[in-house]
Write a protein that holds these residues in place. Sequence first.
Motif, PDB file in Angstrom:
ATOM      1  N   PRO A 149     -16.096  -5.586  -6.083  1.00 36.33           N
ATOM      2  CA  PRO A 149     -16.739  -5.889  -4.790  1.00 36.33           C
ATOM      3  C   PRO A 149     -16.624  -4.752  -3.781  1.00 36.33           C
ATOM      4  CG  PRO A 149     -15.510  -7.783  -5.564  1.00 36.33           C
ATOM      5  CD  PRO A 149     -15.161  -6.645  -6.479  1.00 36.33           C
ATOM      6  N   TYR A 150     -15.545  -3.977  -3.863  1.00 38.04           N
ATOM      7  CA  TYR A 150     -15.379  -2.853  -2.945  1.00 38.04           C
ATOM      8  C   TYR A 150     -16.224  -1.648  -3.357  1.00 38.04           C
ATOM      9  CZ  TYR A 150     -11.141  -5.370  -1.538  1.00 38.04           C
ATOM     10  OH  TYR A 150     -10.252  -6.308  -1.099  1.00 38.04           O
ATOM     11  N   LEU A 151     -16.578  -1.588  -4.643  1.00 40.23           N
ATOM     12  CA  LEU A 151     -17.194  -0.393  -5.198  1.00 40.23           C
ATOM     13  C   LEU A 151     -18.703  -0.485  -5.323  1.00 40.23           C
ATOM     14  CD1 LEU A 151     -14.658   0.099  -8.141  1.00 40.23           C
ATOM     15  CD2 LEU A 151     -14.551   1.093  -5.865  1.00 40.23           C
ATOM     16  N   SER A 152     -19.274  -1.629  -5.020  1.00 41.60           N
ATOM     17  CA  SER A 152     -20.660  -1.885  -5.370  1.00 41.60           C
ATOM     18  C   SER A 152     -21.674  -1.032  -4.614  1.00 41.60           C
ATOM     19  CB  SER A 152     -20.990  -3.363  -5.150  1.00 41.60           C
ATOM     20  OG  SER A 152     -20.757  -3.722  -3.789  1.00 41.60           O
ATOM     21  N   VAL A 153     -21.342  -0.559  -3.415  1.00 47.40           N
ATOM     22  CA  VAL A 153     -22.331   0.193  -2.654  1.00 47.40           C
ATOM     23  C   VAL A 153     -21.970   1.669  -2.492  1.00 47.40           C
ATOM     24  CG1 VAL A 153     -23.575   0.364  -0.483  1.00 47.40           C
ATOM     25  CG2 VAL A 153     -23.107  -1.873  -1.469  1.00 47.40           C
ATOM     26  N   PRO A 154     -20.824   2.031  -1.868  1.00 47.35           N
ATOM     27  CA  PRO A 154     -20.587   3.449  -1.603  1.00 47.35           C
ATOM     28  C   PRO A 154     -20.301   4.271  -2.844  1.00 47.35           C
ATOM     29  CG  PRO A 154     -18.697   2.173  -0.945  1.00 47.35           C
ATOM     30  CD  PRO A 154     -19.774   1.189  -1.300  1.00 47.35           C
ATOM     31  N   VAL A 155     -19.690   3.661  -3.827  1.00 51.53           N
ATOM     32  CA  VAL A 155     -19.450   4.351  -5.092  1.00 51.53           C
ATOM     33  C   VAL A 155     -19.768   3.374  -6.214  1.00 51.53           C
ATOM     34  CG1 VAL A 155     -17.676   5.944  -4.246  1.00 51.53           C
ATOM     35  CG2 VAL A 155     -17.010   3.669  -5.043  1.00 51.53           C
ATOM     36  N   ARG A 156     -20.022   3.899  -7.390  1.00 52.18           N
ATOM     37  CA  ARG A 156     -20.334   2.996  -8.493  1.00 52.18           C
ATOM     38  C   ARG A 156     -19.366   3.231  -9.640  1.00 52.18           C
ATOM     39  NH1 ARG A 156     -23.965   7.185  -9.117  1.00 52.18           N
ATOM     40  NH2 ARG A 156     -24.225   8.006 -11.215  1.00 52.18           N
ATOM     41  N   PRO A 157     -18.941   2.166 -10.313  1.00 54.27           N
ATOM     42  CA  PRO A 157     -18.106   2.349 -11.491  1.00 54.27           C
ATOM     43  C   PRO A 157     -18.841   3.207 -12.508  1.00 54.27           C
ATOM     44  CG  PRO A 157     -18.137   0.060 -10.801  1.00 54.27           C
ATOM     45  CD  PRO A 157     -19.207   0.755 -10.018  1.00 54.27           C
ATOM     46  N   ARG A 158     -18.159   4.173 -13.035  1.00 53.83           N
ATOM     47  CA  ARG A 158     -18.798   5.086 -13.984  1.00 53.83           C
ATOM     48  C   ARG A 158     -18.503   4.658 -15.418  1.00 53.83           C
ATOM     49  NH1 ARG A 158     -20.554  10.984 -13.615  1.00 53.83           N
ATOM     50  NH2 ARG A 158     -20.534  11.646 -15.771  1.00 53.83           N
ATOM     51  N   ALA A 159     -17.245   4.526 -15.723  1.00 55.26           N
ATOM     52  CA  ALA A 159     -16.845   4.086 -17.061  1.00 55.26           C
ATOM     53  C   ALA A 159     -15.346   3.875 -17.064  1.00 55.26           C
ATOM     54  CB  ALA A 159     -17.214   5.117 -18.124  1.00 55.26           C
ATOM     55  N   HIS A 160     -14.921   2.863 -17.783  1.00 55.87           N
ATOM     56  CA  HIS A 160     -13.490   2.732 -17.996  1.00 55.87           C
ATOM     57  C   HIS A 160     -13.022   3.875 -18.881  1.00 55.87           C
ATOM     58  CE1 HIS A 160     -12.846  -1.115 -16.215  1.00 55.87           C
ATOM     59  NE2 HIS A 160     -13.652  -1.751 -17.021  1.00 55.87           N
ATOM     60  N   LEU A 161     -11.838   4.383 -18.598  1.00 57.39           N
ATOM     61  CA  LEU A 161     -11.216   5.262 -19.580  1.00 57.39           C
ATOM     62  C   LEU A 161     -10.676   4.343 -20.672  1.00 57.39           C
ATOM     63  CD1 LEU A 161      -9.291   7.782 -17.319  1.00 57.39           C
ATOM     64  CD2 LEU A 161     -11.628   7.862 -18.148  1.00 57.39           C
TER      65      LEU A 161
END
Length: 204
Positions: A149-161
């Motif tokens: 929820p914190y990451l949805s707009v300013p940054v996006r999840p790229r990939a889990h390591l």
Amino acid sequence: AEEELFDWLQGYADVRERLAALVDAEFGGDRGLEVLVVGCGNAPFSEHMCRDGYTRIRNTDISSVCIERMAARSRRLGLEMRWEVSDATDMCGVLERSVDLVIDKGTLDSLTTCGDDTVWHYCCEVARVLRPSGLWLCISYSPESSRRPYLSVPVRPRAHLPFRLKSADDEYAEVHFPWTCSAAPEHSADGAEHKEEVAYSQLV
């Protein structure tokens, strides 16, 4: 007197090989990439990273006492790094799109106790300072799914390591979750967001 040092979550030795693999894959193995360690504290993490050949490390923390002591230690040891007092939610001293890799060991976790607005400002600042190809490596007590929820707009999840980090060999030791994000996709002239598929691998 020798400074008291403490590494939150993981020490450099715990992530060294995986960090090198990430830098190889995403930055062509360039250890001269611009690294920003946010909320560095009094951890020896950056010291070991510098000794391992990373040449452009910028350490920030809100504590002036901490920064002064760590900067003095760095000078005494002959390690060339930058140490700056900075609020993670307002990194005015860091230029826009100037950082290749943001390293966060528990900073996001700490800020979640301050409320959603604080976390939002932090995420926006990370997105602002990252170059388009840059990454935010976050080592957290929580998996990415709980922070989404914190990451949805300013940054996006790229990939889990594709790994989990344990703080010790003991099977009951705390498990820490590393995950990466990149800056949120920009909008085109017509206001449409550039869509990009994001592949996830399971933490195992």
